[in-house]
Write an enzyme that holds these catalytic residues in place. Structure first.
Site, mmCIF file in Angstrom:
data_model
loop_
_atom_site.group_PDB
_atom_site.id
_atom_site.type_symbol
_atom_site.label_atom_id
_atom_site.label_comp_id
_atom_site.label_asym_id
_atom_site.label_seq_id
_atom_site.Cartn_x
_atom_site.Cartn_y
_atom_site.Cartn_z
ATOM 1 N N TYR A 72 0.869 -1.420 -0.031
ATOM 2 C CA TYR A 72 0.161 0.022 0.034
ATOM 3 C C TYR A 72 0.821 1.318 -0.157
ATOM 4 O O TYR A 72 0.620 2.142 -0.800
ATOM 5 C CB TYR A 72 -0.894 -0.072 1.418
ATOM 6 C CG TYR A 72 -2.078 0.886 1.155
ATOM 7 C CD1 TYR A 72 -3.191 0.706 0.847
ATOM 8 C CD2 TYR A 72 -1.628 2.433 1.579
ATOM 9 C CE1 TYR A 72 -4.259 1.838 0.683
ATOM 10 C CE2 TYR A 72 -2.746 3.368 1.497
ATOM 11 C CZ TYR A 72 -3.946 3.001 1.079
ATOM 12 O OH TYR A 72 -4.978 3.911 1.148
ATOM 13 N N PHE A 124 -6.850 19.186 -25.358
ATOM 14 C CA PHE A 124 -7.854 17.987 -25.398
ATOM 15 C C PHE A 124 -9.018 18.059 -24.661
ATOM 16 O O PHE A 124 -9.312 18.943 -23.902
ATOM 17 C CB PHE A 124 -6.839 16.846 -24.754
ATOM 18 C CG PHE A 124 -7.690 15.492 -25.383
ATOM 19 C CD1 PHE A 124 -7.887 15.146 -26.328
ATOM 20 C CD2 PHE A 124 -8.250 14.630 -24.146
ATOM 21 C CE1 PHE A 124 -8.691 13.874 -26.665
ATOM 22 C CE2 PHE A 124 -8.671 13.452 -24.326
ATOM 23 C CZ PHE A 124 -9.031 13.148 -25.611
ATOM 24 N N ASP A 125 -10.181 17.678 -25.255
ATOM 25 C CA ASP A 125 -11.639 17.799 -24.808
ATOM 26 C C ASP A 125 -11.713 17.607 -23.260
ATOM 27 O O ASP A 125 -12.316 18.553 -22.694
ATOM 28 C CB ASP A 125 -12.629 17.090 -25.545
ATOM 29 C CG ASP A 125 -12.423 15.583 -25.597
ATOM 30 O OD1 ASP A 125 -11.517 15.024 -24.892
ATOM 31 O OD2 ASP A 125 -13.202 15.035 -26.386
ATOM 32 N N ASP A 206 1.057 18.730 -21.656
ATOM 33 C CA ASP A 206 0.324 17.473 -21.676
ATOM 34 C C ASP A 206 0.830 16.248 -22.544
ATOM 35 O O ASP A 206 1.120 16.416 -23.878
ATOM 36 C CB ASP A 206 -1.167 17.803 -22.485
ATOM 37 C CG ASP A 206 -2.269 16.698 -22.649
ATOM 38 O OD1 ASP A 206 -1.601 15.450 -22.336
ATOM 39 O OD2 ASP A 206 -3.381 16.789 -22.664
ATOM 40 N N ALA A 208 0.567 13.082 -23.213
ATOM 41 C CA ALA A 208 -0.006 12.045 -23.683
ATOM 42 C C ALA A 208 0.689 11.483 -24.847
ATOM 43 O O ALA A 208 1.175 10.137 -25.001
ATOM 44 C CB ALA A 208 -1.251 12.032 -24.065
ATOM 45 N N LYS A 246 -1.488 6.046 -24.047
ATOM 46 C CA LYS A 246 -1.016 6.452 -25.100
ATOM 47 C C LYS A 246 0.603 6.326 -25.156
ATOM 48 O O LYS A 246 0.910 4.959 -25.336
ATOM 49 C CB LYS A 246 -1.375 8.086 -25.656
ATOM 50 C CG LYS A 246 -2.539 8.176 -25.976
ATOM 51 C CD LYS A 246 -3.640 8.570 -24.986
ATOM 52 C CE LYS A 246 -4.818 9.073 -25.523
ATOM 53 N NZ LYS A 246 -5.475 9.920 -24.382
ATOM 54 N N HIS A 438 -21.370 12.777 -29.664
ATOM 55 C CA HIS A 438 -20.866 11.754 -30.669
ATOM 56 C C HIS A 438 -21.075 10.313 -30.028
ATOM 57 O O HIS A 438 -21.085 9.144 -30.494
ATOM 58 C CB HIS A 438 -19.532 11.951 -31.213
ATOM 59 C CG HIS A 438 -18.272 12.412 -30.317
ATOM 60 N ND1 HIS A 438 -18.626 13.457 -29.351
ATOM 61 C CD2 HIS A 438 -17.286 11.766 -29.756
ATOM 62 C CE1 HIS A 438 -17.574 13.237 -28.494
ATOM 63 N NE2 HIS A 438 -16.806 12.408 -28.801
HETATM 64 C C1 LIG Z 1 -6.254 10.874 -23.959
HETATM 65 C C2 LIG Z 1 -5.777 12.163 -23.535
HETATM 66 C C3 LIG Z 1 -6.278 12.782 -22.294
HETATM 67 C C4 LIG Z 1 -6.919 12.398 -21.211
HETATM 68 O O1 LIG Z 1 -6.457 11.084 -20.808
HETATM 69 P P1 LIG Z 1 -7.181 9.730 -20.501
HETATM 70 O O2 LIG Z 1 -6.288 8.663 -20.142
HETATM 71 O O3 LIG Z 1 -8.230 9.321 -21.587
HETATM 72 O O4 LIG Z 1 -8.215 10.117 -19.257
HETATM 73 C C5 LIG Z 1 -5.610 14.170 -22.144
HETATM 74 N N1 LIG Z 1 -4.737 14.697 -23.017
HETATM 75 C C6 LIG Z 1 -4.470 14.150 -24.374
HETATM 76 C C7 LIG Z 1 -3.917 14.878 -25.245
HETATM 77 C C8 LIG Z 1 -5.145 12.971 -24.493
HETATM 78 O O5 LIG Z 1 -4.720 12.540 -25.701
#
Ligand SMILES: *Cc1c(COP(=O)(O)O)cnc(C)c1O
Length: 456
Positions: A72, A124-125, A206, A208, A246, A438
């Site tokens: 933990y 990102f959204d 960010d 990802a 990603k 969507h």
């Molecule tokens: C996927 C993504 C996120 C959000 O991450 P999740 O793991 O889907 O919650 C944030 N920023 C970018 C650029 C992404 O592609």
């Protein structure tokens, strides 16, 4: 082209691909309300809906999974992850989260300020949603002029926002998912840093798709290796977060990373929220084995041979589709974006041409993709359609998952569609969902008969 650059891995474990018949696909399409998010994966032959959490892990990652430390507190797997993040990105502080949006939630709740602005190349959204959730304003300054680095910041526009708005934070999304997965250059980021410093504004990354972004920087002579480029990208920031689904090469996971704990008050708030929402700071929503797989995956994602193949496989599919007359956006990191608006000129934006094409692709070959156009953009608070860069169909390519055989199958499906594309019908809502429409909306009908169906 891809044959000069075969995949730098071979296949050890296989997963059978479903092969629904054309009749089953027709039935599934109608039952889904003509929305591919409602189709069971057992009825999908090639799944290009997203590259998020859908890739394959290596033998190195699977063996790391067996030695995960499930303690933990003070898990050894946490220290492995911390070391990988420090070695590869230079950040000393690491806080694990179960995925990217959890990191965004905690970061924006701790560091965000109501009424203040966030400027980015383009958020990102989920990031937009979290910034808005804490009452911040969002501004984009994407500069689409550079042919390679289409994710760059428009520096003049950035200066303008910093002068005119109360901006608290700059976010660099690398690569820029909403701009065709196109990268941001080191040169641009250095200039962003200079401007940020002159206004005493912090920069977050960010991360990802930071590995893919770093490869484009390396290819264009900006550093001596993808690793060197990733390290420099992060050195220009105060911190960042990553959806590891990603470029972490894992199926679930994420983290927050900071250069230091100098802002003591905010850091303590961050830890409070982490423990409240995700779990103790040495696991944050992840099993020890997940953190082990991630610490190995981060290194593999920055391997030059892996990245060369990764970027070339996207280029390969892009070239194959253009060969059969399908217009595509310039190839970026993780997907091929098809310009459905251009290819289907008989359909207007409000007819959702990319959704019509997505349904046709599923019908012909059981291939699942996603619309990134007017349908996905949705409506603003006054009910007005939000404009979008184009009526795109995104073919997101999961990492280390499909081979060039599958890409040739996709090409064949497009050849078949191209023969009947002028009869692709418009789509009308049967029920339009209010938010993120969507995912949830359903449509009246899709009557279209292809000249041929494919089966694997
Ligand atoms: C996927 C993504 C996120 C959000 O991450 P999740 O793991 O889907 O919650 C944030 N920023 C970018 C650029 C992404 O592609």
């Amino acid at each position: 082209m891809i044959f000069d650059n075969p995949s730098p891995w071979k296949i050890k474990a296989i997963e059978p691909i479903p092969n629904p018949s054309p009749e089953e696909r027709l039935k599934a399409l109608s039952a889904s309300g003509y929305n591919l998010f409602n189709v069971s994966s057992s009825l999908v032959t090639i799944d290009l809906l997203t590259d998020s959490g859908t890739g394959a892990m290596s033998q190195g990652q699977w063996s790391a999974i067996l030695s995960g430390d499930e303690s933990y507190a003070g898990s050894q797997s946490f220290y492995s992850l911390k070391k990988s993040v420090k070695d590869l990105f230079g950040y000393k502080v690491v806080i694990p989260t179960h995925q990217g949006r959890a990191a965004e939630d905690i970061l924006f709740s701790a560091f965000g300020n109501k009424g203040k602005g966030v400027v980015s190349n383009h958020l990102f959204d989920t990031t937009t949603a979290h910034a808005l959730e804490v009452g911040m304003k969002v501004f984009s300054c994407l500069d689409k002029k550079d042919k390679v680095f289409g994710g760059n910041f428009d520096l003049a526009l950035l200066e303008k926002y910093l002068k005119e708005e109360e901006v608290e934070l700059i976010v660099a999304t690398v690569t820029c998912n909403s701009a065709g997965g196109l990268p941001v250059s080191l040169k641009n980021l250095r200039a962003v840093k200079k401007i940020a410093d002159s206004h005493s504004v912090k920069i977050w990354i960010d991360m990802a798709r930071i590995a893919e972004n770093s490869y484009f920087q390396y290819l264009n002579g900006e550093g001596k290796s993808p690793k060197a480029c990733a390290l420099e990208t992060c050195s220009l920031s105060d911190g960042g977060w990553m959806s590891s689904k990603k470029d972490g090469l894992v199926n679930i996971g994420g983290f927050i990373a900071l250069k230091d704990k100098k802002n003591k008050e905010k850091y303590e708030r961050l830890v409070e929220l982490e423990i409240l929402k995700e779990g103790f700071i040495t696991y944050g929503g992840l099993a020890g084995r997940d953190m082990n797989a991630l610490s190995v995956g981060l290194g593999e994602a920055l391997d030059e041979r892996y990245l060369k193949h990764r970027i070339n496989e996207i280029k390969f599919l892009h070239t194959q589709l253009e060969e059969v007359g399908v217009p595509c956006v310039d190839p970026g990191g993780h997907a091929v974006y098809i310009d459905a608006g251009k290819w289907l000129p008989h359909l207007k934006s409000e007819d959702f041409p990319a959704q019509s094409l997505a349904l046709a692709l599923y019908l012909v070959g059981g291939i699942r993709t996603s619309e990134i156009g007017s349908l996905c953009a949705g409506r603003d608070n006054d009910g007005k359609q939000i404009s979008c860069p184009g009526e795109y169909l995104r073919l997101a390519i999961p990492r280390r998952t499909y081979t060039s055989d599958h890409f040739m199958y996709i090409k064949r499906a497009f050849e078949i569609i191209s023969k009947n594309k002028d009869s692709l019908p418009k789509l009308k809502f049967q029920k339009e969902a209010k938010k993120l429409r969507h995912f949830q909306s359903i449509f009246e009908d899709f009557s279209w008969t292809p000249s041929k169906y494919l089966n694997l």
